[in-house]
Every structure is written in structure tokens, then in C-alpha cells.
Enzyme design. Structure first.
Site, PDB file in Angstrom:
ATOM      1  N   GLY A  69       0.965  -0.907  -0.442  1.00 28.55           N
ATOM      2  CA  GLY A  69      -0.192  -0.017  -0.156  1.00 28.55           C
ATOM      3  C   GLY A  69       0.598   1.389  -0.122  1.00 28.55           C
ATOM      4  O   GLY A  69       0.628   2.015  -0.768  1.00 28.55           O
ATOM      5  N   THR A  70       1.927   1.412   0.783  1.00 26.78           N
ATOM      6  CA  THR A  70       2.951   2.242   1.002  1.00 26.78           C
ATOM      7  C   THR A  70       3.266   2.730  -0.438  1.00 26.78           C
ATOM      8  O   THR A  70       3.501   3.983  -0.516  1.00 26.78           O
ATOM      9  CB  THR A  70       3.856   2.760   1.696  1.00 26.78           C
ATOM     10  OG1 THR A  70       3.699   2.485   3.421  1.00 26.78           O
ATOM     11  CG2 THR A  70       5.054   3.404   1.783  1.00 26.78           C
ATOM     12  N   ASN A 150      -7.939   3.111   8.995  1.00 24.84           N
ATOM     13  CA  ASN A 150      -7.793   2.470   9.288  1.00 24.84           C
ATOM     14  C   ASN A 150      -7.614   1.850  11.245  1.00 24.84           C
ATOM     15  O   ASN A 150      -7.734   0.799  11.749  1.00 24.84           O
ATOM     16  CB  ASN A 150      -5.727   1.807   9.418  1.00 24.84           C
ATOM     17  CG  ASN A 150      -5.435   3.490   9.283  1.00 24.84           C
ATOM     18  OD1 ASN A 150      -6.011   4.105   8.938  1.00 24.84           O
ATOM     19  ND2 ASN A 150      -4.666   2.792   9.969  1.00 24.84           N
ATOM     20  N   GLN A 180      -8.095  -0.543   3.245  1.00 23.94           N
ATOM     21  CA  GLN A 180      -9.189  -1.316   4.422  1.00 23.94           C
ATOM     22  C   GLN A 180     -10.090  -2.043   4.020  1.00 23.94           C
ATOM     23  O   GLN A 180     -10.882  -2.700   4.715  1.00 23.94           O
ATOM     24  CB  GLN A 180      -8.659  -0.946   5.792  1.00 23.94           C
ATOM     25  CG  GLN A 180      -7.661   0.252   6.827  1.00 23.94           C
ATOM     26  CD  GLN A 180      -6.800  -1.487   7.493  1.00 23.94           C
ATOM     27  OE1 GLN A 180      -7.706  -2.239   7.692  1.00 23.94           O
ATOM     28  NE2 GLN A 180      -5.372  -1.197   7.917  1.00 23.94           N
ATOM     29  N   SER A 200      -3.713  -3.182  -1.086  1.00 25.03           N
ATOM     30  CA  SER A 200      -2.396  -4.314  -0.339  1.00 25.03           C
ATOM     31  C   SER A 200      -2.446  -5.547   0.373  1.00 25.03           C
ATOM     32  O   SER A 200      -3.571  -5.666   0.756  1.00 25.03           O
ATOM     33  CB  SER A 200      -2.035  -3.543   0.887  1.00 25.03           C
ATOM     34  OG  SER A 200      -0.742  -4.205   1.720  1.00 25.03           O
ATOM     35  N   HIS A 202      -2.016  -7.751   2.416  1.00 25.41           N
ATOM     36  CA  HIS A 202      -1.266  -9.106   3.840  1.00 25.41           C
ATOM     37  C   HIS A 202      -2.179  -8.197   4.608  1.00 25.41           C
ATOM     38  O   HIS A 202      -2.575  -8.808   5.406  1.00 25.41           O
ATOM     39  CB  HIS A 202       0.397  -8.187   4.265  1.00 25.41           C
ATOM     40  CG  HIS A 202       0.222  -6.676   4.976  1.00 25.41           C
ATOM     41  ND1 HIS A 202      -0.112  -6.589   6.481  1.00 25.41           N
ATOM     42  CD2 HIS A 202       0.912  -5.593   3.463  1.00 25.41           C
ATOM     43  CE1 HIS A 202       0.436  -5.166   6.717  1.00 25.41           C
ATOM     44  NE2 HIS A 202       0.427  -4.424   5.082  1.00 25.41           N
ATOM     45  N   THR A 238      12.186  -6.869 -12.322  1.00 30.04           N
ATOM     46  CA  THR A 238      11.559  -7.641 -11.962  1.00 30.04           C
ATOM     47  C   THR A 238      10.402  -8.489 -11.007  1.00 30.04           C
ATOM     48  O   THR A 238      10.969  -7.922 -10.004  1.00 30.04           O
ATOM     49  CB  THR A 238      12.572  -9.109 -11.471  1.00 30.04           C
ATOM     50  OG1 THR A 238      13.817  -9.106 -13.199  1.00 30.04           O
ATOM     51  CG2 THR A 238      12.752 -10.160 -12.051  1.00 30.04           C
ATOM     52  N   CYS A 325       1.742   1.075  11.949  1.00 30.86           N
ATOM     53  CA  CYS A 325       2.509   2.304  11.412  1.00 30.86           C
ATOM     54  C   CYS A 325       2.743   3.682  12.890  1.00 30.86           C
ATOM     55  O   CYS A 325       4.150   4.234  12.865  1.00 30.86           O
ATOM     56  CB  CYS A 325       2.487   3.058  10.350  1.00 30.86           C
ATOM     57  SG  CYS A 325       2.444   1.736   8.928  1.00 30.86           S
TER      58      CYS A 325
END
Length: 374
Positions: A69-70, A150, A180, A200, A202, A238, A325
């Protein structure tokens, strides 16, 4: 272990992990290689792109893979700003965004861009569409706003803003951070009407280190890195085939199970919310009634959330004091929403997953009683 910090990260689904392992150890070809081994990897990446695009109703060739996401947020904001600075140098965002959005905007300010940070309404503690729309100017090139916050689960008025802006300021682009909400609640481009969208892996039981960015066709974005032609030059280098294929499989699984997952999490949220209110007369629920049910933010005035998080972790119960974070600092989201210091200091974020149970919530509540009501 009782894990109720799913907004920070989720466990990697064993089936998803097995897919990643297979591409690490058996099908490890470079998707840019022209031989059959490379073409197998290329086709696998394209299939994952289709799976991810399908979850939001996007054209497959408009989805680009990133490290998370970042990186998606940075490419969307900085890349769009640099590509469109001849049109204007003004950006609108909100004070409750993820740090990857706020820090990117602050960096652009040092380079001569101007940014308007829209705060929640003092009356509602929420981001109001009219406040964002009032901040838009003729030289506004981008609005960046999250879909679901979030820390509180607040659902922002993305569609209302996008419709009005596209009607009145057609040159202004809309970026939405859906980290989120992606795979948790319905996120469809034809409904949100945004030009760029970040997500994202995860947060949906894929591994860490993989995300995606949707860019509407014809939207100019300057790449932040230079290299090969991978990912349409948007994010060259890659491709991480194992993580990409895991992300695609996780996205497909969320699409198939979204309705039942959402129903289960809604029940858990309601159960937890009601039980906390019954047990703690002083508690303040900071999540709106119509918040995304995957997040419940509640404050226990007179306590320190960091102390509660530590004490609960000693019992193998895991919740959060805010964004992962933030590393324990007081929530910028709650402070900017106008909550008094005692509420911010005592705020806990409980974030659910369909794998959680009411029995786990009962154990959490008993632990909180032991710690707060002793």
C-alpha cells in the site's frame, strides 16, 4: 493466542503460502524470459492480475503490482503530481490519512506544491464531503482520500466527492487508498468512480510485500523509478512472481467469500460493541455506527492504551492502540477528529477477521475487566 489486530496485518493463508512456495521453488522462471519456463511465469502473473482486477471490476491491463500500500500510495500521489504539474500544483487530502499519504504530501510541499489538509468536522468527528469539495480549486490536480479509515473504520464519502469533482472540475483526479476495504467490503470502480486506487495483500491473508495500484486508462503518472518495461513502466523491475500469484489467489478467495466473511465480522463487531458498553459504563465508542465492521475503536478514559496493549499481550491477546505504523505514538486520526486527550490516550483498536470467535471476544472482555475494573 487471540489475535484481534487484523487491521495491522493478517496471517498468511496456508493455501496462499503454498502457492508462493511453489513459485519460489518449482516455477521460478523470470516472466520476461522468452522460453517456456519464463512464459509460464508470465502467464501466472497475468492470471493474478486478472484475479486482482476482478475484485474491483477493473480492466486487467489497468492494474499494476507494487510492494504494498505504501508504494502504491506514493506512486499514485507523487507520480500524478509530477505528471500533471503543468495543469496545477494543488493537492487536497485529509488529516486522517495513512502516514504514507501524509508524508508524501508533505514532501511535495517542500518541492513547491501546495496541499490542503481537510480535518474531520468538529460536530461529527468525521470527514464531510462538503469540506473536501470546498477545498478544491481551479489548480487542484489531485484529491487523495482513503475509503475506510484504518483506526476507526469510518467510511469516507469517496463516491459523493468523486461525482461532484468529475462534474465540476473534470481535470482533477481522485486517488483512493482502499487498503482497509479491499477484499473486505464491496469496492467497485463503477461505484467509487475514482481514477487511481491502492490496495495491499497482507490485509487479506496474502504475504507482506505485495500490493497493487489501479490507474484509469489515459491518466498520466510519472514513474518514481526507472528500469525495464515491467508493470507498464509504472513500477519497473523483475516482478515478484511468488508474491503476485499469492496476491491474486487471495483476491479471488476474498471475492468468493466476501459476503459470508462480512456477515460473520458484522456479528462479531456487534457482539463486542454491545458487550463492552454493558461492561464499562465509562467507555466511549469512537467508531461510527456505520463504520466498516472490521474495525472497532473504543476508549477507556483514565487508562493508557499502551499499557493495556502491553498487559493484554502478556495474556497472549493482541489488539492495537492505533495504526501499526505509528509505533505507539498517540493517534493523529483521533486527535485531528477533535477528541479530548483522555479519549485519545485510552483508545484501543480491535480489528476482526472472519476466523475470530465470540469466545475469543469473551476472553478479551474478561481480561479488560481484570485490568480496568480491578
Amino acid at each position: 493466542m487471540i489475535y484481534l489486530d487484523n487491521s495491522a496485518t493478517t496471517s498468511t493463508d496456508p493455501d496462499i503460502a503454498a502457492i508462493a512456495l511453489d513459485f519460489m521453488t518449482n516455477r521460478y522462471g523470470n516472466p520476461s524470459s522468452l522460453h517456456h519456463f519464463g512464459m509460464d511465469a508470465y502467464q501466472a502473473v497475468m492470471n493474478a492480475r486478472y484475479q486482482a482486477a476482478r475484485l474491483i471490476g477493473a480492466p486487467t491491463d489497468s492494474v499494476y503490482f507494487t510492494s504494498g500500500g505504501t508504494e502504491s500510495n506514493n506512486i499514485a500521489i507523487r507520480g500524478t503530481a509530477l505528471a500533471n504539474q503543468a495543469v496545477g500544483r494543488h493537492i487536497v487530502t485529509t488529516t486522517i490519512e495513512h502516514s504514507s499519504v501524509l508524508s508524501c504530501c508533505q514532501a511535495l510541499e517542500k518541492e513547491g506544491f501546495s496541499v490542503t489538509y481537510v480535518a474531520p468536522s468538529p460536530e461529527t468527528h468525521r470527514i464531510e464531503a462538503q469540506d473536501i469539495l470546498r477545498a478544491v480549486r481551479e489548480d487542484t490536480i489531485l484529491i487523495s482520500m482513503m475509503h475506510v479509515n484504518n483506526e476507526t473504520g469510518e467510511v469516507l464519502p469517496v463516491r459523493e466527492v468523486a461525482e461532484a469533482v468529475h462534474r465540476e472540475h473534470p481535470h482533477t483526479l481522485i486517488h483512493c487508498d482502499t487498503v482497509q476495504s479491499f477484499g473486505k467490503i464491496p469496492v467497485k470502480l463503477h461505484e467509487l468512480k475514482v481514477d487511481l486506487l491502492s490496495a495491499s495483500g497482507h490485509k487479506i491473508h496474502a504475504p507482506k510485500g505485495i500490493g497493487m495500484l489501479y490507474i484509469r486508462p489515459q491518466v498520466p503518472v510519472t514513474p518514481l523509478e526507472y528500469g525495464g518495461a515491467q508493470e507498464g513502466h509504472v513500477n519497473p523491475g523483475t516482478e515478484s512472481v511468488p508474491l503476485i500469484c499469492a496476491f491474486g489467489a487471495a483476491a479471488e478467495k476474498r471475492l468468493l467469500n466476501m459476503k459470508q466473511n462480512l456477515e460473520q465480522v458484522t456479528r462479531l463487531n456487534r457482539y463486542c460493541r454491545n458487550a463492552i458498553i454493558d461492561a464499562f459504563p465509562q467507555v466511549q465508542i469512537l467508531s461510527p455506527e456505520d463504520a466498516c465492521p472490521y474495525v472497532l475503536n473504543c476508549s477507556f478514559p483514565g487508562t493508557q492504551s499502551g499499557d493495556l496493549v502491553d498487559a493484554l499481550s502478556m495474556r497472549d491477546i493482541y489488539v492495537s492502540a492505533g495504526s501499526a505504523c505509528s509505533r505507539g505514538t498517540l493517534s493523529h486520526v483521533l486527535k485531528s477528529a477533535g477528541y479530548e486527550a483522555s479519549l485519545v490516550e485510552g483508545a484501543l483498536r480491535i480489528s476482526f477477521d472472519a476466523q475470530n470467535t465470540t469466545e475469543e471476544i469473551d476472553t478479551l472482555l474478561q481480561a479488560l475487566k481484570d485490568l480496568i475494573l480491578k
